[in-house]
Design a protein around this motif. Structure first.
Motif, mmCIF file in Angstrom:
data_model
loop_
_atom_site.group_PDB
_atom_site.id
_atom_site.type_symbol
_atom_site.label_atom_id
_atom_site.label_comp_id
_atom_site.label_asym_id
_atom_site.label_seq_id
_atom_site.Cartn_x
_atom_site.Cartn_y
_atom_site.Cartn_z
ATOM 1 N N ALA A 1 63.982 -69.013 9.212
ATOM 2 C CA ALA A 1 63.049 -68.319 9.283
ATOM 3 C C ALA A 1 62.729 -67.664 10.752
ATOM 4 O O ALA A 1 62.236 -66.406 10.805
ATOM 5 C CB ALA A 1 61.597 -68.838 9.012
ATOM 6 N N ASN A 2 62.865 -68.275 11.766
ATOM 7 C CA ASN A 2 62.837 -67.955 13.234
ATOM 8 C C ASN A 2 63.637 -66.987 13.495
ATOM 9 O O ASN A 2 63.458 -66.030 14.137
ATOM 10 C CB ASN A 2 62.609 -69.147 14.115
ATOM 11 C CG ASN A 2 61.698 -70.176 14.222
ATOM 12 O OD1 ASN A 2 60.346 -69.603 13.491
ATOM 13 N ND2 ASN A 2 61.736 -71.293 14.658
ATOM 14 N N LEU A 3 64.833 -67.133 13.094
ATOM 15 C CA LEU A 3 66.114 -65.960 13.366
ATOM 16 C C LEU A 3 65.659 -64.768 12.581
ATOM 17 O O LEU A 3 65.910 -63.717 13.290
ATOM 18 C CB LEU A 3 67.293 -66.558 12.935
ATOM 19 C CG LEU A 3 68.111 -67.687 13.875
ATOM 20 C CD1 LEU A 3 69.315 -68.159 13.313
ATOM 21 C CD2 LEU A 3 68.068 -67.074 15.226
ATOM 22 N N GLU A 4 65.259 -64.986 11.477
ATOM 23 C CA GLU A 4 64.691 -63.546 10.678
ATOM 24 C C GLU A 4 63.640 -62.813 11.362
ATOM 25 O O GLU A 4 63.784 -61.618 11.363
ATOM 26 C CB GLU A 4 64.516 -63.735 9.159
ATOM 27 C CG GLU A 4 65.532 -64.308 8.444
ATOM 28 C CD GLU A 4 65.368 -64.762 6.982
ATOM 29 O OE1 GLU A 4 63.977 -64.834 6.742
ATOM 30 O OE2 GLU A 4 66.076 -65.270 6.126
ATOM 31 N N THR A 5 62.872 -63.568 11.719
ATOM 32 C CA THR A 5 61.572 -63.172 12.781
ATOM 33 C C THR A 5 62.153 -62.565 13.993
ATOM 34 O O THR A 5 61.630 -61.344 14.336
ATOM 35 C CB THR A 5 60.531 -64.110 12.866
ATOM 36 O OG1 THR A 5 60.187 -64.484 11.784
ATOM 37 C CG2 THR A 5 59.186 -63.710 13.794
ATOM 38 N N LEU A 6 63.052 -62.885 14.618
ATOM 39 C CA LEU A 6 63.624 -62.499 15.937
ATOM 40 C C LEU A 6 64.382 -61.357 15.389
ATOM 41 O O LEU A 6 64.237 -60.299 16.495
ATOM 42 C CB LEU A 6 64.467 -63.412 16.598
ATOM 43 C CG LEU A 6 65.207 -63.068 17.873
ATOM 44 C CD1 LEU A 6 64.121 -62.633 19.020
ATOM 45 C CD2 LEU A 6 66.248 -64.240 18.226
ATOM 46 N N THR B 1 64.802 -55.488 16.080
ATOM 47 C CA THR B 1 64.774 -54.068 15.381
ATOM 48 C C THR B 1 63.686 -53.104 15.612
ATOM 49 O O THR B 1 63.777 -52.073 15.890
ATOM 50 C CB THR B 1 64.844 -54.323 13.776
ATOM 51 O OG1 THR B 1 66.277 -55.236 13.502
ATOM 52 C CG2 THR B 1 65.123 -53.056 13.065
ATOM 53 N N LYS B 2 62.235 -53.829 15.476
ATOM 54 C CA LYS B 2 61.226 -52.870 15.986
ATOM 55 C C LYS B 2 61.218 -52.589 17.309
ATOM 56 O O LYS B 2 60.920 -51.260 17.616
ATOM 57 C CB LYS B 2 59.893 -53.759 15.563
ATOM 58 C CG LYS B 2 59.809 -54.127 14.237
ATOM 59 C CD LYS B 2 59.560 -52.625 13.251
ATOM 60 C CE LYS B 2 59.415 -53.082 11.794
ATOM 61 N NZ LYS B 2 59.329 -51.674 11.173
ATOM 62 N N ALA B 3 61.887 -53.462 18.210
ATOM 63 C CA ALA B 3 61.992 -53.102 19.528
ATOM 64 C C ALA B 3 63.083 -51.936 19.585
ATOM 65 O O ALA B 3 62.461 -51.019 20.405
ATOM 66 C CB ALA B 3 62.339 -54.234 20.530
ATOM 67 N N ALA C 1 51.672 -53.237 17.699
ATOM 68 C CA ALA C 1 51.006 -53.592 16.438
ATOM 69 C C ALA C 1 52.004 -54.475 15.662
ATOM 70 O O ALA C 1 51.686 -55.535 15.072
ATOM 71 C CB ALA C 1 50.725 -52.564 15.838
ATOM 72 N N GLU C 2 53.310 -54.024 15.526
ATOM 73 C CA GLU C 2 54.406 -54.864 14.898
ATOM 74 C C GLU C 2 54.556 -56.353 15.537
ATOM 75 O O GLU C 2 54.587 -57.298 14.571
ATOM 76 C CB GLU C 2 55.745 -54.242 14.966
ATOM 77 C CG GLU C 2 55.644 -52.745 14.057
ATOM 78 C CD GLU C 2 55.557 -53.127 12.718
ATOM 79 O OE1 GLU C 2 55.811 -54.243 12.051
ATOM 80 O OE2 GLU C 2 54.960 -52.206 11.913
ATOM 81 N N PHE C 3 54.597 -56.205 16.872
ATOM 82 C CA PHE C 3 54.777 -57.685 17.439
ATOM 83 C C PHE C 3 53.574 -58.523 17.150
ATOM 84 O O PHE C 3 53.754 -59.763 16.952
ATOM 85 C CB PHE C 3 55.189 -57.507 19.124
ATOM 86 C CG PHE C 3 56.400 -57.293 19.316
ATOM 87 C CD1 PHE C 3 57.545 -58.154 19.781
ATOM 88 C CD2 PHE C 3 57.104 -55.920 18.920
ATOM 89 C CE1 PHE C 3 58.649 -57.935 20.057
ATOM 90 C CE2 PHE C 3 58.252 -55.633 19.418
ATOM 91 C CZ PHE C 3 59.013 -56.800 19.895
ATOM 92 N N GLU D 1 50.866 -62.972 15.030
ATOM 93 C CA GLU D 1 49.612 -63.683 14.272
ATOM 94 C C GLU D 1 50.180 -64.325 12.913
ATOM 95 O O GLU D 1 49.768 -65.366 12.575
ATOM 96 C CB GLU D 1 48.823 -62.520 13.706
ATOM 97 C CG GLU D 1 48.006 -62.034 14.945
ATOM 98 C CD GLU D 1 47.184 -60.595 14.539
ATOM 99 O OE1 GLU D 1 47.159 -60.461 13.437
ATOM 100 O OE2 GLU D 1 46.801 -60.237 15.687
ATOM 101 N N GLY D 2 51.155 -63.676 12.300
ATOM 102 C CA GLY D 2 51.667 -64.480 10.992
ATOM 103 C C GLY D 2 52.435 -65.641 11.335
ATOM 104 O O GLY D 2 52.013 -66.766 10.576
ATOM 105 N N LYS D 3 53.014 -65.739 12.577
ATOM 106 C CA LYS D 3 53.635 -67.031 12.933
ATOM 107 C C LYS D 3 52.603 -68.090 13.385
ATOM 108 O O LYS D 3 52.721 -69.264 12.985
ATOM 109 C CB LYS D 3 54.777 -67.014 14.067
ATOM 110 C CG LYS D 3 55.927 -66.423 13.276
ATOM 111 C CD LYS D 3 56.652 -67.336 12.677
ATOM 112 C CE LYS D 3 58.016 -67.037 12.301
ATOM 113 N NZ LYS D 3 58.612 -67.903 11.295
ATOM 114 N N VAL D 4 51.658 -67.546 14.093
ATOM 115 C CA VAL D 4 50.425 -68.529 14.288
ATOM 116 C C VAL D 4 49.784 -68.947 13.115
ATOM 117 O O VAL D 4 49.512 -70.479 13.020
ATOM 118 C CB VAL D 4 49.371 -67.813 15.349
ATOM 119 C CG1 VAL D 4 48.185 -68.570 15.676
ATOM 120 C CG2 VAL D 4 50.150 -67.829 16.729
#
Length: 185
Positions: free
Chosen positions: A14-19, A24-26, A95-97, A102-105
């Motif tokens: 999950a952490n790798l997918e988030t990263l 990608t967004k960056a 906003a994406e970041f 916020e989702g991870k928190v």
């Protein structure tokens, strides 16, 4: 309750997918920024050539003043539009970041609350006070985080409103300067 290898693997995945998603967004934000700058540079080069040609065709000082006066307003409007695009790219990427953070928190808070509940169920007799203190601390931390999120959102809204006001003022000032230059002719 100890973590199992499957839970660790799932968490790492999950952490790798988030990263990957954030990376990608960056890159999308950087691509938009490069595209904006290339477009602005092409337009500036074209307008510079056009303006230089017009300057070469000027016959008297009055015509030169008129030409310069007509240059200022579009220049200010273009600068304001460029700044607006730049702000939109930056705020969209941010906003994406923020959403991912916020989702991870929220996920971490839920896991921690679940862990506290499990620990309280398995706590020895007489530890109810310690468990209550722990639950109270978790609730206070959650409330503090939500307060910080609200404050950041409000500050962001104020910054955006100020940016819009400054851009509007700059455009209006350029229009006033153009009008004054035209009256001076």
């Amino acid at each position: 309750m100890p973590l199992t290898p499957e839970q660790l693997v799932a968490t790492q995945k999950a952490n790798l997918e988030t990263l990957h998603g954030l990376t990608t967004k960056a890159f999308e934000g950087v691509e938009k920024l490069v595209e904006l700058n290339l477009t602005a540079a092409k337009a500036a080069l074209s307008e510079s050539a056009t303006h230089t040609q017009a300057l070469l065709n000027v016959k008297d000082a009055q015509e030169l003043v008129a030409l310069q006066a007509n240059l200022f307003q579009p220049l200010a409007e273009k600068a304001a539009a460029y700044s607006r695009h730049l702000y939109d790219i930056a705020s969209g990427t941010s906003a994406e970041f923020s959403k991912a953070f916020e989702g991870k928190v929220a996920e971490s808070q839920a896991q921690f609350a679940s862990m506290v509940d499990n620990a309280s169920k398995n706590a020895p007799a007489g530890s109810e006070t310690a468990v209550a203190v722990m639950k109270s601390a978790v609730a206070a931390a959650t409330n503090a985080f939500e307060s910080v999120q609200k404050a950041v959102k409000q500050a962001s809204d104020v910054a955006e409103a100020n940016f819009n006001a400054v851009a509007s003022s700059a455009t209006n000032a350029a229009k006033s300067a153009t009008a004054a230059a035209k009256k001076a002719r």
